[in-house]
Design a protein around this motif. Structure first.
Motif, PDB file in Angstrom:
ATOM      1  N   SER A  32     -81.439  35.093 -41.894  1.00  0.00           N
ATOM      2  CA  SER A  32     -81.641  33.931 -41.039  1.00  0.00           C
ATOM      3  C   SER A  32     -82.578  34.283 -39.886  1.00  0.00           C
ATOM      4  O   SER A  32     -82.297  35.203 -39.121  1.00  0.00           O
ATOM      5  N   HIS A  85     -69.717  29.056 -39.682  1.00  0.00           N
ATOM      6  CA  HIS A  85     -70.728  29.220 -38.643  1.00  0.00           C
ATOM      7  C   HIS A  85     -71.369  27.879 -38.333  1.00  0.00           C
ATOM      8  O   HIS A  85     -71.261  26.937 -39.125  1.00  0.00           O
ATOM      9  N   ARG A 117     -86.428  24.263 -31.976  1.00  0.00           N
ATOM     10  CA  ARG A 117     -86.013  25.537 -32.563  1.00  0.00           C
ATOM     11  C   ARG A 117     -86.171  25.390 -34.063  1.00  0.00           C
ATOM     12  O   ARG A 117     -85.785  24.356 -34.635  1.00  0.00           O
ATOM     13  N   TRP A 156     -76.529  38.581 -43.052  1.00  0.00           N
ATOM     14  CA  TRP A 156     -75.091  38.692 -43.281  1.00  0.00           C
ATOM     15  C   TRP A 156     -74.768  38.569 -44.741  1.00  0.00           C
ATOM     16  O   TRP A 156     -75.368  37.831 -45.498  1.00  0.00           O
ATOM     17  N   TYR A 207     -84.511  21.963 -35.168  1.00  0.00           N
ATOM     18  CA  TYR A 207     -83.624  21.398 -34.157  1.00  0.00           C
ATOM     19  C   TYR A 207     -84.450  20.862 -33.006  1.00  0.00           C
ATOM     20  O   TYR A 207     -85.252  21.581 -32.433  1.00  0.00           O
ATOM     21  N   ASP A 261     -71.552  28.632 -46.193  1.00  0.00           N
ATOM     22  CA  ASP A 261     -72.627  28.526 -47.181  1.00  0.00           C
ATOM     23  C   ASP A 261     -72.054  28.981 -48.514  1.00  0.00           C
ATOM     24  O   ASP A 261     -71.842  30.175 -48.715  1.00  0.00           O
ATOM     25  N   HIS A 266     -69.683  25.261 -40.745  1.00  0.00           N
ATOM     26  CA  HIS A 266     -69.700  25.141 -42.215  1.00  0.00           C
ATOM     27  C   HIS A 266     -69.692  26.532 -42.838  1.00  0.00           C
ATOM     28  O   HIS A 266     -69.922  27.534 -42.156  1.00  0.00           O
ATOM     29  N   ASN A 316     -85.204  27.373 -37.674  1.00  0.00           N
ATOM     30  CA  ASN A 316     -84.453  28.448 -38.321  1.00  0.00           C
ATOM     31  C   ASN A 316     -84.834  28.478 -39.792  1.00  0.00           C
ATOM     32  O   ASN A 316     -84.896  27.438 -40.452  1.00  0.00           O
TER      33      ASN A 316
HETATM   34  C1  MD6 Z   1     -79.242  27.984 -37.998  1.00  0.00           C
HETATM   35  N1  MD6 Z   1     -78.021  28.751 -39.850  1.00  0.00           N
HETATM   36  O1  MD6 Z   1     -79.196  29.088 -37.466  1.00  0.00           O
HETATM   37  C2  MD6 Z   1     -78.328  27.630 -39.107  1.00  0.00           C
HETATM   38  N2  MD6 Z   1     -76.221  29.924 -42.652  1.00  0.00           N
HETATM   39  O2  MD6 Z   1     -80.018  27.112 -37.628  1.00  0.00           O
HETATM   40  C3  MD6 Z   1     -77.128  28.744 -40.842  1.00  0.00           C
HETATM   41  O3  MD6 Z   1     -76.484  27.764 -41.167  1.00  0.00           O
HETATM   42  C4  MD6 Z   1     -76.913  29.993 -41.537  1.00  0.00           C
HETATM   43  O4  MD6 Z   1     -78.068  31.280 -39.920  1.00  0.00           O
HETATM   44  C5  MD6 Z   1     -75.967  31.038 -43.333  1.00  0.00           C
HETATM   45  C6  MD6 Z   1     -76.407  32.255 -42.914  1.00  0.00           C
HETATM   46  C7  MD6 Z   1     -77.122  32.353 -41.768  1.00  0.00           C
HETATM   47  C8  MD6 Z   1     -77.388  31.215 -41.040  1.00  0.00           C
END
Ligand code: MD6
Ligand code: FE
Length: 217
Positions: free
Chosen positions: A149, A191, A208, A182, A126, A137, A135, A210
C-alpha cells in the motif's frame, strides 16, 4: 551543519517500522519514484476514469477509485469482485506501469515477502472530508500473498485493527511516500482511513492517493 534528509536514520537508510508480525511501514520508500508514479496515475485516470462505486448495501463510496493491471477491484449492488474489464469503459483496465510493479516487488522484498508479483493495483483518491470505513481485504484468491500500500499526497491517519471488527484499532499516520506491506498473520486485519483533513500537497493539490497492490487472481 550537516542536514540529514527527513526520514533517514544515522546510517542513511530509511526507517522500517514493524506494525505487526507480518506488517511493516517503510517510511519514504516511494519518494525516489514520485514523479514517475504521479505521471503514471494521471495517464491511468485519463484512460479509466476515477469513479465513485456503489456498495452492495447501496451506498455511494466517498473515495473515488480506478484500477490498473490484469484485474481491477470493483463494487456494485451485486457485490465486491475483481474483473478483467472496466465496467465503465468496457475495455480492459490500463496495464500496470513498470514503475508500479518494480516499486511493489521491491517494497514486498524489503519487508520479507520475496517474489511478490502484483496483478492488480487499486487506485484510491481521497478528497477532504472523505474516508474509508473499517473493512477486511478478502476478495483475493491467495491470502499467503501480501498487500503493498503506497501513500501519496496529503497525510492521512490509517486505522489498523485486529482480526475482529470490534478489536481495538491503532492510528498510524501515513505521509507522502510511505509504503505499508502487510501479509502473513496480519493479512486479514480490519483497517480503514479516517476522514481526510483539508491540506495541500505540491503535486496533488488537496488529495491523497493510495495505491494498493495485490496478487488477486
Ligand atoms: C488506503 N488502504 O490506505 C486504503 N487495504 O487508502 C487499504 O484499504 C488497504 O492500505 C489493504 C492493505 C493495505 C491497505
Ligand atoms: Fe483495504
Amino acid at each position: 551543519m550537516t542536514n540529514l534528509p527527513l526520514f533517514e536514520n544515522e546510517t542513511g537508510t530509511r526507517r522500517n517500522e514493524p506494525l505487526g508480525p507480518g506488517a511493516t511501514l517503510l517510511h519514504g520508500f516511494a519518494l525516489a519514484d514520485e514523479t514517475a508514479l504521479l505521471d503514471a496515475i494521471k495517464a491511468i485516470a485519463d484512460d479509466a476514469p476515477l469513479r465513485n462505486m456503489v456498495t452492495p448495501g447501496g451506498f455511494v463510496m466517498s473515495v473515488a477509485m480506478t484500477n490498473c493491471g490484469t484485474l481491477g477491484w470493483t463494487s456494485d449492488r451485486r457485490g465486491y469482485r475483481y474483473t478483467e474489464i472496466d465496467p465503465i469503459t468496457e475495455r480492459p483496465w490500463p496495464s500496470m506501469p513498470a514503475c508500479f510493479t518494480a516499486l511493489a516487488t521491491g517494497a514486498a522484498a524489503t519487508a520479507g515477502f520475496e517474489s511478490f508479483i502484483p496483478d492488480a493495483c487499486l487506485i484510491n483518491r481521497y478528497a477532504p472530508g472523505t474516508r474509508l470505513t473499517l473493512h477486511q481485504d478478502k476478495n483475493e484468491q491467495d491470502f499467503s500473498q501480501p498487500i503493498v500500500s503506497v501513500s501519496l499526497g496529503v497525510p492521512a491517519i490509517f486505522l489498523f485493527g485486529g482480526l475482529k471488527r470490534s478489536d481495538k484499532t491503532r492510528r498510524v499516520p501515513l505521509v507522502h511516500g510511505d509504503v505499508v506491506v502487510w501479509g502473513g498473520p496480519d493479512r486479514l486485519r480490519y483497517h480503514g482511513v479516517l476522514t481526510l483533513k483539508e491540506n495541500h500537497h505540491p503535486g496533488l493539490e488537496n488529495y491523497r492517493i493510495n495505491l494498493t497492490f495485490r496478487k488477486a487472481g
